[in-house]
Design an enzyme around this catalytic site. Sequence first.
Site, short mmCIF file in Angstrom:
data_model
loop_
_atom_site.label_atom_id
_atom_site.label_comp_id
_atom_site.label_asym_id
_atom_site.label_seq_id
_atom_site.Cartn_x
_atom_site.Cartn_y
_atom_site.Cartn_z
CE1 TYR A 165 -26.15 -47.28 -38.88
CE2 TYR A 165 -27.54 -45.42 -38.25
CZ TYR A 165 -26.28 -45.98 -38.38
OH TYR A 165 -25.17 -45.27 -38.01
CD GLU A 182 -31.08 -41.75 -39.34
OE1 GLU A 182 -32.22 -42.23 -39.30
OE2 GLU A 182 -30.75 -40.82 -40.11
CB SER A 242 -26.66 -43.22 -35.19
OG SER A 242 -27.33 -42.58 -36.26
#
Length: 319
Positions: free
Chosen positions: A148, A126, A124
């Site tokens: 996450y 992120e 990801s």
Amino acid sequence: MRALICGISGQDGSYLAELLLGKGYEVWGSSRDAQGTGFLNLKKLGIYDKVRLVSMVPEDFRSVLVALNRSEPDEVYYLAGQSSVGLSFEQPAETIQSIALGTLNVLEACRMLNPSPKIYHAGSSECFGDTGRLSANESTPFHPQSPYAVAKSSAFWLVDNYRNAYDMYACTGILFNHESPLRPKRFVTQKIVSTASRIANGSNEVLELGRMDISRDWGWAPEYVEAMWLMLQTDNPEDYVIATGETNTLEQFVSAAFAYFNLDYKEHVKQNDAFIRPSELLYSVGDPSKAKEKLGWGARFDMQAVIANMIKGGIDDKG
């Protein structure tokens, strides 16, 4: 070729299953409860009866091993785990276990198989955190700012470790935001498009959002699963950033979604502090140069096209 898609019921898993079926694969898919899950996305794509399903709990090593032994895959795509950044602040333990421990179990179980299947791990953007208006590539340091992102970062390094320590074919696709008509309603892009569609059809509701000055690199999900497959077709396993290379603010996304229906978003949207996360990335954009050079992959749809495709796909209360 036979593939096991862990998390086949989600957006990416369903589109990936469709892609692999079209390439002649025998496709297996895992879910925590293969008998009780509705698999609505597979049914929407008309492929539910074409895949073989198996129950698998990623946090349970024995469950993972049983699923792998049943499916005997040549390729494993690990897309499972809690997938919402916002929800990870409310459920940090579940998020980290389902992503990091799930990835570890898949890697370890695949290591025990002979021959060991190729492994794709869904990373990801992120993980990068806020890149300070710079485009993130495969060498950009990680600075995770949510449970996450911490989980995805841990899983990335597990894949890297197993690849180097055991000479396994394992790689991570560091995917930036990618949307489609299959996005769950809890995701902000789906929320925006769905609400705009209902308002255009006569609803008097108001769309409530958190910060609208955040910038994201939004792509089209069916294109991104093509990149997943391409990563496992190379001679050597490597990690790749998958993105459009363009970024837009959430306000621009909202404006474009409402403009599609000839609406002025300012008349229908208000900010609600309840939707502001404890920590929020202000700027996110990826550099997909490596994927273009080595995989021949490049995004064809920009944000405007993504929004139009989501709307044409029926993103409303019926979907």
